[in-house]
Design a protein around this motif. Structure first.
Motif, mmCIF file in Angstrom:
data_model
loop_
_atom_site.group_PDB
_atom_site.id
_atom_site.type_symbol
_atom_site.label_atom_id
_atom_site.label_comp_id
_atom_site.label_asym_id
_atom_site.label_seq_id
_atom_site.Cartn_x
_atom_site.Cartn_y
_atom_site.Cartn_z
ATOM 1 N N ASP A 164 10.826 14.472 -5.998
ATOM 2 C CA ASP A 164 9.893 13.660 -6.771
ATOM 3 C C ASP A 164 8.644 13.262 -5.991
ATOM 4 O O ASP A 164 7.668 12.786 -6.579
ATOM 5 C CB ASP A 164 10.587 12.391 -7.274
ATOM 6 N N VAL A 165 8.666 13.415 -4.668
ATOM 7 C CA VAL A 165 7.514 13.031 -3.861
ATOM 8 C C VAL A 165 6.486 14.161 -3.887
ATOM 9 O O VAL A 165 6.804 15.292 -3.508
ATOM 10 C CB VAL A 165 7.925 12.727 -2.412
ATOM 11 N N PRO A 166 5.245 13.897 -4.329
ATOM 12 C CA PRO A 166 4.226 14.960 -4.370
ATOM 13 C C PRO A 166 3.842 15.419 -2.967
ATOM 14 O O PRO A 166 3.718 14.611 -2.044
ATOM 15 C CB PRO A 166 3.050 14.303 -5.087
ATOM 16 N N PHE A 190 8.590 7.693 1.123
ATOM 17 C CA PHE A 190 7.158 7.986 1.095
ATOM 18 C C PHE A 190 6.693 8.170 -0.342
ATOM 19 O O PHE A 190 7.461 8.577 -1.214
ATOM 20 C CB PHE A 190 6.847 9.254 1.903
ATOM 21 N N ASP A 191 5.400 7.879 -0.550
ATOM 22 C CA ASP A 191 4.799 8.086 -1.865
ATOM 23 C C ASP A 191 4.151 9.464 -1.976
ATOM 24 O O ASP A 191 3.975 9.971 -3.088
ATOM 25 C CB ASP A 191 3.749 6.997 -2.135
ATOM 26 N N LEU A 192 3.781 10.059 -0.845
ATOM 27 C CA LEU A 192 3.113 11.358 -0.877
ATOM 28 C C LEU A 192 3.159 11.980 0.514
ATOM 29 O O LEU A 192 3.196 11.265 1.520
ATOM 30 C CB LEU A 192 1.666 11.194 -1.346
ATOM 31 N N VAL A 193 3.129 13.318 0.548
ATOM 32 C CA VAL A 193 3.121 14.072 1.816
ATOM 33 C C VAL A 193 1.893 14.969 1.857
ATOM 34 O O VAL A 193 1.566 15.627 0.854
ATOM 35 C CB VAL A 193 4.398 14.937 1.964
ATOM 36 N N VAL A 194 1.215 14.968 2.994
ATOM 37 C CA VAL A 194 0.154 15.951 3.255
ATOM 38 C C VAL A 194 0.666 16.840 4.380
ATOM 39 O O VAL A 194 0.885 16.377 5.498
ATOM 40 C CB VAL A 194 -1.169 15.272 3.660
ATOM 41 N N GLN A 195 0.852 18.142 4.099
ATOM 42 C CA GLN A 195 1.546 19.030 5.028
ATOM 43 C C GLN A 195 0.724 20.266 5.368
ATOM 44 O O GLN A 195 0.156 20.925 4.489
ATOM 45 C CB GLN A 195 2.878 19.478 4.401
ATOM 46 N N ASP A 196 0.675 20.561 6.660
ATOM 47 C CA ASP A 196 0.078 21.818 7.117
ATOM 48 C C ASP A 196 1.054 22.960 6.811
ATOM 49 O O ASP A 196 2.267 22.739 6.666
ATOM 50 C CB ASP A 196 -0.195 21.723 8.616
ATOM 51 N N ALA A 236 0.838 -1.202 0.000
ATOM 52 C CA ALA A 236 0.000 0.000 0.000
ATOM 53 C C ALA A 236 0.870 1.248 0.000
ATOM 54 O O ALA A 236 1.946 1.279 0.613
ATOM 55 C CB ALA A 236 -0.907 -0.004 1.225
ATOM 56 N N PRO A 237 0.438 2.317 -0.681
ATOM 57 C CA PRO A 237 1.201 3.569 -0.680
ATOM 58 C C PRO A 237 1.396 4.094 0.744
ATOM 59 O O PRO A 237 0.542 3.923 1.612
ATOM 60 C CB PRO A 237 0.322 4.512 -1.503
ATOM 61 N N LYS A 238 2.537 4.740 0.947
ATOM 62 C CA LYS A 238 2.873 5.254 2.278
ATOM 63 C C LYS A 238 2.831 6.780 2.261
ATOM 64 O O LYS A 238 3.494 7.421 1.440
ATOM 65 C CB LYS A 238 4.254 4.752 2.692
ATOM 66 N N LEU A 239 2.054 7.359 3.209
ATOM 67 C CA LEU A 239 1.857 8.804 3.278
ATOM 68 C C LEU A 239 2.461 9.365 4.565
ATOM 69 O O LEU A 239 2.342 8.757 5.634
ATOM 70 C CB LEU A 239 0.366 9.150 3.247
ATOM 71 N N LEU A 240 3.093 10.524 4.446
ATOM 72 C CA LEU A 240 3.573 11.270 5.614
ATOM 73 C C LEU A 240 2.599 12.412 5.875
ATOM 74 O O LEU A 240 2.373 13.260 5.010
ATOM 75 C CB LEU A 240 4.976 11.822 5.357
ATOM 76 N N LEU A 241 2.014 12.430 7.090
ATOM 77 C CA LEU A 241 1.052 13.455 7.471
ATOM 78 C C LEU A 241 1.713 14.398 8.471
ATOM 79 O O LEU A 241 2.238 13.945 9.501
ATOM 80 C CB LEU A 241 -0.188 12.816 8.100
ATOM 81 N N ILE A 242 1.673 15.710 8.184
ATOM 82 C CA ILE A 242 2.379 16.684 9.021
ATOM 83 C C ILE A 242 1.407 17.775 9.469
ATOM 84 O O ILE A 242 0.867 18.517 8.636
ATOM 85 C CB ILE A 242 3.553 17.337 8.261
ATOM 86 N N ASP A 243 1.169 17.855 10.788
ATOM 87 C CA ASP A 243 0.305 18.903 11.341
ATOM 88 C C ASP A 243 0.566 18.967 12.835
ATOM 89 O O ASP A 243 0.800 17.935 13.470
ATOM 90 C CB ASP A 243 -1.169 18.584 11.062
ATOM 91 N N SER A 249 5.620 18.140 14.046
ATOM 92 C CA SER A 249 6.524 19.293 13.947
ATOM 93 C C SER A 249 7.384 19.159 12.704
ATOM 94 O O SER A 249 7.606 18.050 12.198
ATOM 95 C CB SER A 249 7.428 19.376 15.179
ATOM 96 N N PRO A 250 7.898 20.270 12.193
ATOM 97 C CA PRO A 250 8.788 20.204 11.039
ATOM 98 C C PRO A 250 10.013 19.328 11.285
ATOM 99 O O PRO A 250 10.436 18.574 10.394
ATOM 100 C CB PRO A 250 9.178 21.671 10.806
ATOM 101 N N ALA A 251 10.584 19.408 12.493
ATOM 102 C CA ALA A 251 11.779 18.610 12.782
ATOM 103 C C ALA A 251 11.476 17.124 12.702
ATOM 104 O O ALA A 251 12.236 16.331 12.104
ATOM 105 C CB ALA A 251 12.318 18.975 14.166
ATOM 106 N N ALA A 252 10.355 16.699 13.300
ATOM 107 C CA ALA A 252 9.975 15.287 13.254
ATOM 108 C C ALA A 252 9.661 14.858 11.823
ATOM 109 O O ALA A 252 10.006 13.748 11.395
ATOM 110 C CB ALA A 252 8.770 15.041 14.156
ATOM 111 N N ALA A 253 9.027 15.751 11.072
ATOM 112 C CA ALA A 253 8.689 15.429 9.682
ATOM 113 C C ALA A 253 9.939 15.211 8.843
ATOM 114 O O ALA A 253 10.028 14.250 8.065
ATOM 115 C CB ALA A 253 7.843 16.552 9.093
ATOM 116 N N LEU A 254 10.911 16.099 8.996
ATOM 117 C CA LEU A 254 12.144 15.973 8.214
ATOM 118 C C LEU A 254 12.901 14.703 8.577
ATOM 119 O O LEU A 254 13.507 14.054 7.705
ATOM 120 C CB LEU A 254 13.019 17.205 8.435
ATOM 121 N N LYS A 255 12.868 14.328 9.844
ATOM 122 C CA LYS A 255 13.539 13.100 10.274
ATOM 123 C C LYS A 255 12.895 11.884 9.616
ATOM 124 O O LYS A 255 13.579 11.006 9.072
ATOM 125 C CB LYS A 255 13.497 12.977 11.796
ATOM 126 N N HIS A 256 11.560 11.825 9.667
ATOM 127 C CA HIS A 256 10.852 10.714 9.022
ATOM 128 C C HIS A 256 11.121 10.690 7.518
ATOM 129 O O HIS A 256 11.362 9.637 6.922
ATOM 130 C CB HIS A 256 9.337 10.843 9.258
#
Length: 462
Positions: free
Chosen positions: A86-88, A49-55, A4-11, A36-43
């Motif tokens: 390349d990651v949307p 990831f296939d896609l990022v949803v970011q606040d 399954a596609p893997k998404l990073l959710l940031i908020d 947090s931005p720091a945690a997001a960048l680490k992940h």
């Protein structure tokens, strides 16, 4: 099963993250959340990831002048893009700024949605972006594979053959690898599929390519004459043998003997052939003198040799001796991408109309490449003004008004929407490889799976 596609959710809002996780879980996606931005960048740096949803806003202090400016989100967006462009990335914000949205889209943002978001709109956006990304990866993979195959084929003497489909390119590559050995080769496939061309490729890429290539069609001779053709005969060996004759094994000494339609060889001829393969020795008919040759044997058949073995018509030991390296030539109907290039190869000054191209692609080609060549030869004689129309080909004509199913057959060409026939053909051509079949159809793997389910197409593992 496809992962399954893997998404990073940031908020920075836990409730928002929970809502997003639930929404995407219902669609079967994997999610990892960061507050947090720091945690997001680490992940993002550690996980593909296939896609990022970011606040776009992470400052909770309403007194700060820039708490709703999206400045921290813009920095995070730039940092994510720097790690992997390349990651949307889908951007979410409660405060929409048109100028900012335009700038971010120019900078590479895949989409920009306002909070509170519309679930259906967000899901459609994510699904479309994932499919586009998958199509891009498949296209890159297909292009790389095609480039690699082209490099391999460039080193092979193709004897003027044209091999566009991945199935035939793979077969030709295998034939060239087998060619450098001394092992017997058995080529199977329907009549007219191109078995003799594969035999030529094996010979002319072998260590005996400077030696003779002798061809004997065992199906074109009476059974009582095949042995004399193979092994030769002394004068008086049979009625009409007024002088000694050289056999094909003698003629092929130091080279290759191609035995087409090997299933027509008599049982006594099979026994003698087995001896030659094992020892290189044989006797001419009517002679007791043992002759010795060094010959590479390639055989071909459209017969079901295992069935003939069960019926006592073919020796099992000979079958396994011949079938050390099997080469299977797929019928033309299973390599649709070869049809038009081959047709154009046989064309002289004439050219194909769109109707002719459609007719060529939907025809079942029971006579395979031989039938295609004959159809093009006929069409060049019958066409007007050098333009070949569908009726000039002499193939079975389709009338959509009388046969509604034909509209589905023509749909891939006219509307670029693959139907059941196209999907089944693509799967067969790709050897049931989902990724390759999807790339050939211009679909993502997920889209192909959905269409297979819709049409009730089961993936064969054979």
């Amino acid at each position: 099963m496809t992962e399954a596609p893997k998404l990073l959710l940031i908020d920075d809002n836990a409730a928002v993250l929970s809502a997003l996780e639930l929404l995407f879980m219902l669609d079967g996606y994997q999610t990892i959340s960061a507050s947090s931005p720091a945690a997001a960048l680490k992940h993002f740096a550690q996980t593909p990831f296939d896609l990022v949803v970011q606040d776009m806003n992470f400052s909770n202090d309403a007194k700060l002048a820039d708490s709703t400016s999206g400045a921290d989100g813009m920095v995070l967006f730039a940092d994510l893009r720097a790690i992997n462009p390349d990651v949307p990335i889908v951007l979410l914000t409660a405060w929409t700024h048109l100028e900012q949205a335009v700038e971010l889209v120019k900078a590479g943002a895949a989409d920009y949605l306002a909070k509170p978001w519309n679930d259906d709109k967000l899901r459609v956006s994510v699904r479309n972006l994932l499919e586009l990304g998958e199509q891009r990866r498949l296209a890159q993979h297909a292009a790389l594979a095609a480039h690699e195959r082209a490099q391999v084929l460039a080193k092979i003497d193709l004897r003027g053959g044209l091999f566009v489909s991945s199935a035939m390119q793979t077969l030709v590559s295998l034939a060239a690898r087998v060619a450098v050995s001394d092992l017997p080769v058995l080529i199977t496939g329907a009549n007219g599929a191109g078995k003799e061309r594969i035999a030529e490729i094996v010979h002319y890429n072998s260590n005996v390519k400077t030696g003779p290539l002798i061809v004997l069609n065992c199906g074109a001779l009476p059974s009582e004459l095949i042995e004399a053709e193979l092994f030769g005969a002394d004068a008086g060996a049979y009625t009409g043998a007024v002088k000694a004759r050289e056999g094909r094994f003698d003629a092929a000494n130091g080279g290759t003997l191609f035995l087409d339609e090997i299933g027509n060889l008599s049982l006594s001829g099979q026994m003698k052939l087995l001896r030659v393969l094992e020892s290189g020795e044989f006797e001419r008919l009517g002679s007791s003198k043992t002759r010795r040759v060094k010959v590479r044997v390639i055989s071909a058949t459209n017969s079901d040799l295992p069935a003939m073995i069960r019926a006592g018509q073919f020796r099992e030991d000979l079958y396994y001796r011949l079938n050390v390296v099997p080469l299977v030539v797929p019928p033309l109907a299973m390599r649709v991408s070869d049809i038009l290039p081959l047709a154009r190869l046989y064309l002289g000054t004439a050219r194909l109309s769109q109707s002719a191209e459609i007719a060529l692609k939907v025809h079942s080609w029971p006579g395979n490449v031989r039938e295609l060549r004959n159809a093009i030869t006929r069409a060049q004689l019958m066409c007007d003004a050098g333009i070949i129309q569908a009726h000039d080909l002499g193939l079975k004509q389709f009338e959509p008004a009388e046969k509604p199913a034909v509209a589905e057959i023509l749909a891939p060409t006219l509307n670029s929407e693959p139907n059941q026939t196209d999907i089944e053909a693509a799967l067969l051509s790709a050897g049931q490889n989902i990724s390759e079949a999807a790339a050939n159809l211009g679909l993502s793997r997920q889209s192909l799976y959905r269409r297979m389910q819709r049409f009730g197409i089961a993936r064969s593992e054979s």
